[in-house]
Design a protein around this motif. Structure first.
Motif, PDB file in Angstrom:
ATOM      1  N   GLY A   1       0.790  -1.222   0.000  1.00 41.53           N
ATOM      2  CA  GLY A   1       0.000   0.000   0.000  1.00 41.53           C
ATOM      3  C   GLY A   1       0.818   1.266   0.000  1.00 41.53           C
ATOM      4  O   GLY A   1       0.237   2.369   0.072  1.00 41.53           O
ATOM      5  N   ASN A   2       2.145   1.163  -0.089  1.00 43.46           N
ATOM      6  CA  ASN A   2       2.963   2.365  -0.179  1.00 43.46           C
ATOM      7  C   ASN A   2       2.814   2.987  -1.570  1.00 43.46           C
ATOM      8  O   ASN A   2       2.734   2.272  -2.570  1.00 43.46           O
ATOM      9  CB  ASN A   2       4.434   2.025   0.074  1.00 43.46           C
ATOM     10  CG  ASN A   2       4.638   1.423   1.451  1.00 43.46           C
ATOM     11  OD1 ASN A   2       4.200   1.989   2.447  1.00 43.46           O
ATOM     12  ND2 ASN A   2       5.284   0.258   1.503  1.00 43.46           N
ATOM     13  N   SER A   3       2.806   4.308  -1.628  1.00 41.91           N
ATOM     14  CA  SER A   3       2.600   4.978  -2.915  1.00 41.91           C
ATOM     15  C   SER A   3       3.892   5.613  -3.404  1.00 41.91           C
ATOM     16  O   SER A   3       4.734   6.058  -2.605  1.00 41.91           O
ATOM     17  CB  SER A   3       1.512   6.049  -2.785  1.00 41.91           C
ATOM     18  OG  SER A   3       1.892   7.042  -1.853  1.00 41.91           O
ATOM     19  N   TYR A   4       4.028   5.664  -4.724  1.00 40.32           N
ATOM     20  CA  TYR A   4       5.199   6.250  -5.376  1.00 40.32           C
ATOM     21  C   TYR A   4       4.690   7.170  -6.488  1.00 40.32           C
ATOM     22  O   TYR A   4       4.047   6.723  -7.439  1.00 40.32           O
ATOM     23  CB  TYR A   4       6.103   5.162  -5.944  1.00 40.32           C
ATOM     24  CG  TYR A   4       6.524   4.163  -4.893  1.00 40.32           C
ATOM     25  CD1 TYR A   4       7.657   4.394  -4.108  1.00 40.32           C
ATOM     26  CD2 TYR A   4       5.758   3.021  -4.655  1.00 40.32           C
ATOM     27  CE1 TYR A   4       8.028   3.492  -3.127  1.00 40.32           C
ATOM     28  CE2 TYR A   4       6.126   2.113  -3.664  1.00 40.32           C
ATOM     29  CZ  TYR A   4       7.260   2.357  -2.897  1.00 40.32           C
ATOM     30  OH  TYR A   4       7.620   1.480  -1.904  1.00 40.32           O
ATOM     31  N   VAL A   5       4.974   8.454  -6.352  1.00 47.94           N
ATOM     32  CA  VAL A   5       4.486   9.447  -7.289  1.00 47.94           C
ATOM     33  C   VAL A   5       5.605   9.834  -8.239  1.00 47.94           C
ATOM     34  O   VAL A   5       6.701  10.216  -7.811  1.00 47.94           O
ATOM     35  CB  VAL A   5       3.958  10.696  -6.546  1.00 47.94           C
ATOM     36  CG1 VAL A   5       3.589  11.803  -7.529  1.00 47.94           C
ATOM     37  CG2 VAL A   5       2.755  10.324  -5.686  1.00 47.94           C
ATOM     38  N   ALA A   6       5.343   9.724  -9.539  1.00 52.70           N
ATOM     39  CA  ALA A   6       6.355  10.044 -10.548  1.00 52.70           C
ATOM     40  C   ALA A   6       5.663  10.308 -11.873  1.00 52.70           C
ATOM     41  O   ALA A   6       4.495   9.963 -12.068  1.00 52.70           O
ATOM     42  CB  ALA A   6       7.345   8.894 -10.688  1.00 52.70           C
ATOM     43  N   GLU A   7       6.396  10.933 -12.787  1.00 52.16           N
ATOM     44  CA  GLU A   7       5.799  11.256 -14.087  1.00 52.16           C
ATOM     45  C   GLU A   7       5.644  10.027 -14.964  1.00 52.16           C
ATOM     46  O   GLU A   7       4.767   9.982 -15.823  1.00 52.16           O
ATOM     47  CB  GLU A   7       6.641  12.320 -14.796  1.00 52.16           C
ATOM     48  CG  GLU A   7       6.605  13.671 -14.093  1.00 52.16           C
ATOM     49  CD  GLU A   7       7.221  14.775 -14.926  1.00 52.16           C
ATOM     50  OE1 GLU A   7       7.072  14.729 -16.171  1.00 52.16           O
ATOM     51  OE2 GLU A   7       7.845  15.682 -14.350  1.00 52.16           O
ATOM     52  N   THR A   8       6.494   9.008 -14.760  1.00 48.14           N
ATOM     53  CA  THR A   8       6.401   7.780 -15.553  1.00 48.14           C
ATOM     54  C   THR A   8       6.491   6.574 -14.638  1.00 48.14           C
ATOM     55  O   THR A   8       6.986   6.654 -13.502  1.00 48.14           O
ATOM     56  CB  THR A   8       7.538   7.696 -16.583  1.00 48.14           C
ATOM     57  OG1 THR A   8       8.796   7.573 -15.876  1.00 48.14           O
ATOM     58  CG2 THR A   8       7.576   8.934 -17.472  1.00 48.14           C
ATOM     59  N   GLU A   9       6.042   5.428 -15.153  1.00 42.62           N
ATOM     60  CA  GLU A   9       6.105   4.199 -14.358  1.00 42.62           C
ATOM     61  C   GLU A   9       7.560   3.805 -14.098  1.00 42.62           C
ATOM     62  O   GLU A   9       7.890   3.296 -13.017  1.00 42.62           O
ATOM     63  CB  GLU A   9       5.371   3.069 -15.078  1.00 42.62           C
ATOM     64  CG  GLU A   9       5.295   1.788 -14.255  1.00 42.62           C
ATOM     65  CD  GLU A   9       4.390   0.738 -14.870  1.00 42.62           C
ATOM     66  OE1 GLU A   9       4.238  -0.332 -14.245  1.00 42.62           O
ATOM     67  OE2 GLU A   9       3.839   0.989 -15.955  1.00 42.62           O
ATOM     68  N   ALA A  10       8.428   4.075 -15.076  1.00 39.50           N
ATOM     69  CA  ALA A  10       9.837   3.731 -14.887  1.00 39.50           C
ATOM     70  C   ALA A  10      10.423   4.522 -13.714  1.00 39.50           C
ATOM     71  O   ALA A  10      11.180   3.974 -12.891  1.00 39.50           O
ATOM     72  CB  ALA A  10      10.627   4.012 -16.161  1.00 39.50           C
ATOM     73  N   GLU A  11      10.068   5.801 -13.618  1.00 40.34           N
ATOM     74  CA  GLU A  11      10.564   6.604 -12.500  1.00 40.34           C
ATOM     75  C   GLU A  11       9.987   6.110 -11.180  1.00 40.34           C
ATOM     76  O   GLU A  11      10.676   6.104 -10.150  1.00 40.34           O
ATOM     77  CB  GLU A  11      10.211   8.073 -12.727  1.00 40.34           C
ATOM     78  CG  GLU A  11      10.955   8.706 -13.890  1.00 40.34           C
ATOM     79  CD  GLU A  11      10.450  10.121 -14.182  1.00 40.34           C
ATOM     80  OE1 GLU A  11       9.587  10.619 -13.433  1.00 40.34           O
ATOM     81  OE2 GLU A  11      10.919  10.722 -15.159  1.00 40.34           O
ATOM     82  N   ALA A  12       8.731   5.694 -11.189  1.00 40.82           N
ATOM     83  CA  ALA A  12       8.127   5.154  -9.977  1.00 40.82           C
ATOM     84  C   ALA A  12       8.797   3.848  -9.566  1.00 40.82           C
ATOM     85  O   ALA A  12       9.039   3.608  -8.372  1.00 40.82           O
ATOM     86  CB  ALA A  12       6.631   4.927 -10.206  1.00 40.82           C
ATOM     87  N   GLN A  13       9.109   3.019 -10.568  1.00 41.74           N
ATOM     88  CA  GLN A  13       9.806   1.757 -10.286  1.00 41.74           C
ATOM     89  C   GLN A  13      11.150   2.026  -9.622  1.00 41.74           C
ATOM     90  O   GLN A  13      11.552   1.334  -8.677  1.00 41.74           O
ATOM     91  CB  GLN A  13      10.011   0.969 -11.584  1.00 41.74           C
ATOM     92  CG  GLN A  13       8.764   0.316 -12.128  1.00 41.74           C
ATOM     93  CD  GLN A  13       8.427  -0.997 -11.433  1.00 41.74           C
ATOM     94  OE1 GLN A  13       9.122  -1.417 -10.515  1.00 41.74           O
ATOM     95  NE2 GLN A  13       7.352  -1.638 -11.868  1.00 41.74           N
ATOM     96  N   ALA A  14      11.841   3.030 -10.124  1.00 45.24           N
ATOM     97  CA  ALA A  14      13.135   3.366  -9.534  1.00 45.24           C
ATOM     98  C   ALA A  14      12.979   3.807  -8.088  1.00 45.24           C
ATOM     99  O   ALA A  14      13.782   3.424  -7.213  1.00 45.24           O
ATOM    100  CB  ALA A  14      13.814   4.458 -10.359  1.00 45.24           C
ATOM    101  N   LEU A  15      11.930   4.591  -7.803  1.00 48.70           N
ATOM    102  CA  LEU A  15      11.684   5.035  -6.432  1.00 48.70           C
ATOM    103  C   LEU A  15      11.340   3.859  -5.521  1.00 48.70           C
ATOM    104  O   LEU A  15      11.676   3.855  -4.331  1.00 48.70           O
ATOM    105  CB  LEU A  15      10.530   6.053  -6.406  1.00 48.70           C
ATOM    106  CG  LEU A  15      10.788   7.417  -7.054  1.00 48.70           C
ATOM    107  CD1 LEU A  15       9.500   8.234  -7.104  1.00 48.70           C
ATOM    108  CD2 LEU A  15      11.862   8.177  -6.271  1.00 48.70           C
ATOM    109  N   ALA A  16      10.673   2.841  -6.097  1.00 44.45           N
ATOM    110  CA  ALA A  16      10.221   1.696  -5.300  1.00 44.45           C
ATOM    111  C   ALA A  16      11.256   0.582  -5.226  1.00 44.45           C
ATOM    112  O   ALA A  16      10.996  -0.459  -4.612  1.00 44.45           O
ATOM    113  CB  ALA A  16       8.928   1.149  -5.895  1.00 44.45           C
ATOM    114  N   GLY A  17      12.420   0.788  -5.813  1.00 46.97           N
ATOM    115  CA  GLY A  17      13.430  -0.271  -5.816  1.00 46.97           C
ATOM    116  C   GLY A  17      13.022  -1.448  -6.660  1.00 46.97           C
ATOM    117  O   GLY A  17      13.313  -2.606  -6.326  1.00 46.97           O
ATOM    118  N   ASN A  18      12.322  -1.135  -7.760  1.00 44.60           N
ATOM    119  CA  ASN A  18      11.891  -2.132  -8.740  1.00 44.60           C
ATOM    120  C   ASN A  18      10.922  -3.182  -8.187  1.00 44.60           C
ATOM    121  O   ASN A  18      10.853  -4.318  -8.667  1.00 44.60           O
ATOM    122  CB  ASN A  18      13.105  -2.830  -9.371  1.00 44.60           C
ATOM    123  CG  ASN A  18      13.894  -1.870 -10.252  1.00 44.60           C
ATOM    124  OD1 ASN A  18      13.308  -1.078 -10.983  1.00 44.60           O
ATOM    125  ND2 ASN A  18      15.209  -1.922 -10.135  1.00 44.60           N
TER     126      ASN A  18
END
Length: 904
Positions: free
Chosen positions: A454-471
């Motif tokens: 349930g943690n959220s990751y806000v980014a302009e693209t999914e790739a950037e969100a993946q990077a924030l979430a540690g893939n």
């Protein structure tokens, strides 16, 4: 020069000229070196059609943009449409339903593709209708809130606000629409008076606690008994002596057995009912705030409804199974949670019946007290809105509101009328977090992804969100953004932001925003917040708020009342110019516009008057002016019309600077109708020498330019039919009010007009036959008046129908003829002998009889108006009518009295 047709027909010219302007790019002439002037149009819904409010709003904007374009500015009117999340999704879903399908039969992607198909085929009807109104927008750069560039701006804004700590996810109450299964904005909620009830129930105090009077329970009252299944407290006023001893004690909800506290809160009104209210923080906005003050966390507040407003189990599992799955209200003939809860409370003996007496004095008992309830409905779904506790994305509006408030205080944003400032500050200072997420498919999908925890990751693209979430594996938030979130970026998102374009640097801040006062907070304030946050400057320097267009009787227009006026129907009947001029003339700062079709028709007649004036000038050899400056003139009548033209330019410039549309419209109307058409043309008939032709052509050209912002179609047509022009009128040059006002000529012609008007009035009042020509004696005239009479003898004789003018003096022993009418203008007496022209005795009798009748009606109306009972109890419209009639009869009596006195 083409000969003008005999009649003016708006329908034949409007479409032709609009297409010409648009095709030639004249709405945005190439003026890179000119001073920029920028306004943005409140983007109408792509599903919308032109209503009377649009007609007012866009007419005012078009007047401003045409005025500034004529003044030589690089005038940009940004145009576009809003994707209108709920409205558009509803339209497409209805199309599917008509075919026996529903949205959920399709994947999200396939459904959105169908929405785009609908937009391509049917969307944007309103933009065609704006063209019919004459709106000179920059269509070559039309924007859409879902176009690629604007969508990029929306995503960037969301991400940046999140990075700056100004956007977050939270659990709060929202306006929930169970039909659309989505949160909606306050603007999409309509409060409707409905028939409802007031139920009273006993809640037992726990642990043997009693009130001071020995009662072992507290009576609570509610209009929504079904929500008691999620009650979490009972609130009483802290100063209510009845409950002081039980504050902080436990009390029981009878059906669920839930134990909760009696809390002290000023929300409870000791004067209302028992003074005790049940608190359901998960389903009432006031209760939510009481719950927070009582120390409850939003995450712990109970929610008893699902997205369809059916009963679900609460977190503590205390709702009995027999209530689960019930709809909140009776539906399709099946009792809902409301009926079931009331029946259960009655069975358990906790319902306090409502007791009244019938006509016979007998007690009558009912389960509830009938009440008229202010009930919130979804404006599109027409279902009751449910305050619902749910997780949503919020903008920290309180922090964003600080900069706009300071900008208004220090004058960087000027609100017109200024009276709206108080409302603006009151709302901004008490602003709540702004819910920006919607549970729809059509719109800007929120750029946020969730992991399995349930943690959220806000980014302009999914790739950037993946990077924030540690893939980690991520799932995108299915929600979309509130349309007000995207439209709040309109002043700079439409100009290319987040790219730093030349258009953006040239046209931001905008110069002016015109909007209805009803979207001051939903759109205007939010544009100010986002503009100042992301551009570091105000979005516009001036904000003009206009009122509503109401029905002729002052009521708000609504389909249910059947008093809605279709602006397109008015355009069909009277032409766009007439409707536009009506809107401008009636737009008085701080007041609503009352619809009056007769006034629209009157402005159609005004256009005809202008057309006929052009035909008269053309028939007398008057052609287009060859110079921007006024021609040289010797004749007083020509010097007068030049001075009046200059004065009108000055009056319009002053009014437009102050955004007083009514003053600007009335200035040009008065000049065209009264001074140019009625007097100048009359005064110059039969005397059209070369000087007069030159002046008449110049003055008429100035009229066309000054009137163009208000009536663009007829003025452009006349501009091009009355002479050879270098350019179309839409890009002509605004008159310069630089010529010296010739006060001597103004005074002389004004004197002539007053004298002719007085003579004409006297002739009419005394029933002098229209064809009768009279001799006029002038008594006691000074040298100046004598000189004027000599210069204006021909015009005066023609206009007043005089045979001779002779001069006399009181001090020479001459006698004033008997049976004559006397008129005084300045120092001189103008006497018209009437012996043999009318029957003096009969005329005196007629006037005396008419005067007595007028005075009787005047006094009767005055008596009614002096009666407090009538003024206080009669309908407002009846009192207004009586006052108008009294004023009319008073004026009539004065006229008749003056006419009688003239006869001696």
């Amino acid at each position: 020069m083409t000969e003008l047709p005999k009649t003016f027909d708006p329908a034949t010219i409007e479409t032709r000229w609009y297409q010409h302007w648009e095709e030639k790019g004249l709405f945005r002439p190439d003026r890179p070196d000119a001073m920029p002037f920028t306004i943005v149009n409140p983007p109408p819904n792509v599903t919308g059609s032109l209503h009377i409010g649009h007609a007012l709003d866009n007419t005012l904007q078009d007047i401003v943009i045409r005025y500034e374009r004529l003044r030589g500015k690089d005038a940009l009117w940004v145009v576009g449409t809003d994707h209108a999340g709920i409205a558009t999704q509803m339209v497409v879903e209805r199309q599917l339903n008509a075919k026996g399908e529903k949205r959920t039969d399709y994947s999200r992607e396939d459904f959105i593709a169908k929405v785009w198909d609908w937009k391509a085929e049917s969307g944007g009807a309103i933009t065609r209708q704006l063209r019919r109104l004459g709106c000179s927008m920059d269509w070559a750069n039309e924007r859409f809130t879902m176009d690629e560039g604007f969508s990029k701006a929306v995503v960037r804004t969301f991400v940046e606000l999140h990075k700056r700590g100004l956007l977050y996810r939270d659990k709060r109450l929202v306006n929930w629409d169970p039909h659309f299964r989505s949160a909606i904005s306050d603007l999409e909620v309509e409060t409707v008076e409905t028939r409802g009830g007031f139920w009273r129930f006993r809640y037992p105090l726990a642990d043997g606690v009693t009130l001071a009077d020995g009662s072992d329970h507290i009576i609570v009252a509610t209009t929504r008994p079904e929500t008691m299944l999620a009650d979490m407290a009972v609130a009483v006023h802290p100063d209510d002596p009845r409950y002081k001893d039980v504050i902080g004690k436990d009390i029981l909800q009878p059906i669920t057995g839930r134990r909760f506290k009696v809390v002290a809160d000023e929300h409870a009104d000791p004067e209302l009912g028992s003074g005790a209210v049940k608190i359901t923080p998960g389903h009432d906005f006031n209760d939510f705030e009481v719950g927070k003050r009582a120390g409850m966390k939003a995450a712990d507040m109970l929610n008893m409804f699902d997205a369809d407003a059916n009963v679900v189990q609460t977190a503590d599992g205390l709702i009995p199974d027999r209530f689960l799955g019930l709809h909140r209200f009776r539906k399709d003939g099946v009792d809902g949670a409301r009926e079931a809860v009331v029946a259960e409370m009655k069975r358990l003996g906790f319902l306090v019946p409502h007791v009244t007496r019938n006509k016979e004095g007998e007690e009558v008992s009912a389960d509830f007290e009938p009440r008229t309830i202010q009930t919130p409905f979804g404006d599109r779904s027409n279902v009751v809105i449910e305050p619902w506790l749910t997780d949503q994305w919020y903008v920290d509006a309180a922090r964003l509101a600080v900069a706009p408030m300071q900008a208004v205080r220090d004058g960087r944003i000027e609100i017109v009328p200024k009276t709206w400032e108080k409302t603006f500050f009151n709302w901004m200072e008490n602003i709540q977090p702004w819910c920006v997420s919607r549970q729809l498919w059509w719109g800007h999908q929120i750029p946020a992804w969730f992991d399995a925890d349930g943690n959220s990751y806000v980014a302009e693209t999914e790739a950037e969100a993946q990077a924030l979430a540690g893939n980690k594996p991520l799932t995108r938030d299915p929600d979309v953004l509130d349309t007000w979130f995207s439209s709040a970026l309109w002043p700079f998102g439409t100009l290319g932001w987040p790219e730093q374009t030349q258009t953006l640097s040239r046209h931001y801040p905008n110069d002016l925003l015109i909007s209805g006062f009803d979207i001051l907070f939903f759109w205007d304030a939010r544009m100010a917040m986002q503009g100042m946050e992301f551009m570091g400057d105000v979005p516009w320097r001036k904000l003009y708020l206009h009122g509503l267009v109401r029905a002729a009787d002052g009521q708000k227009m609504s389909k249910s009342k059947g008093n809605v006026v279709d602006p397109l129907g008015l355009i069909d009947a009277y032409g766009a110019d007439a409707l536009r001029f009506f809107m401008a003339a009636m737009e008085s700062q701080g007041r609503d516009v009352k619809m009056d079709e007769k006034r629209v028709e009157g402005y159609r007649n005004f256009a005809t008057k202008l057309w006929n004036a052009a035909r008269f000038l053309q028939s007398n050899g008057v052609t287009a002016s060859t110079a921007h400056e006024a021609p040289a003139a010797d004749l007083p009548v020509n010097r007068w019309i030049i001075a009046e033209t200059v004065a009108t330019v000055q009056a319009i410039d002053t009014a437009m600077a102050e955004l007083r549309f009514d003053a600007a419209a009335n200035a040009i109307y008065h000049f065209v109708w009264d001074q140019f058409c009625d007097w100048y043309i009359e005064l110059t008939k039969g005397a059209m020498d070369e000087e007069t032709r030159a002046v008449a052509g110049w003055a008429f050209d100035q009229i066309l330019v000054m009137l163009h912002p208000f009536m663009p179609f007829i003025t452009e047509e006349l501009w091009n039919l009355t002479g050879v022009r270098a350019n179309e009128l839409i890009v002509a040059q605004w008159p310069q009010a630089l010529a010296a006002v010739d006060q001597e000529a103004q005074a002389e012609i004004d004197w002539l007009i007053r004298l002719v008007s007085a003579i004409r009035t006297a002739r009419t009042e005394l029933n002098v036959p229209p064809g009768a020509k009279l001799a006029m004696q002038v008594w006691n005239a000074n040298d100046g008046t004598g000189a004027r009479l000599i210069r204006q003898r021909d015009a005066l004789s023609r206009l007043a129908r005089l045979t001779a003018i002779t001069f006399h003096a009181f001090d020479k022993g001459e006698e004033v003829p008997k049976a004559s009418v006397q008129i005084v203008v300045d120092e001189a007496y103008f006497i018209l002998p009437l012996e043999g022209v009318i029957d003096i005795a009969a005329e005196k009798t007629r006037l005396a009889k008419a005067l007595a009748a007028a005075e009787k009606e005047r006094d009767s109306l005055g008596g009614r108006l002096s009666n407090p009972s009538f003024v206080e109890k009669a309908k407002p419209e009846a009192v207004t009518k009586a006052r108008e009639d009294h004023a009319e009869k008073s004026a009539e009596a004065e006229r008749l009295k003056a006419a009688l006195e003239r006869l001696g």
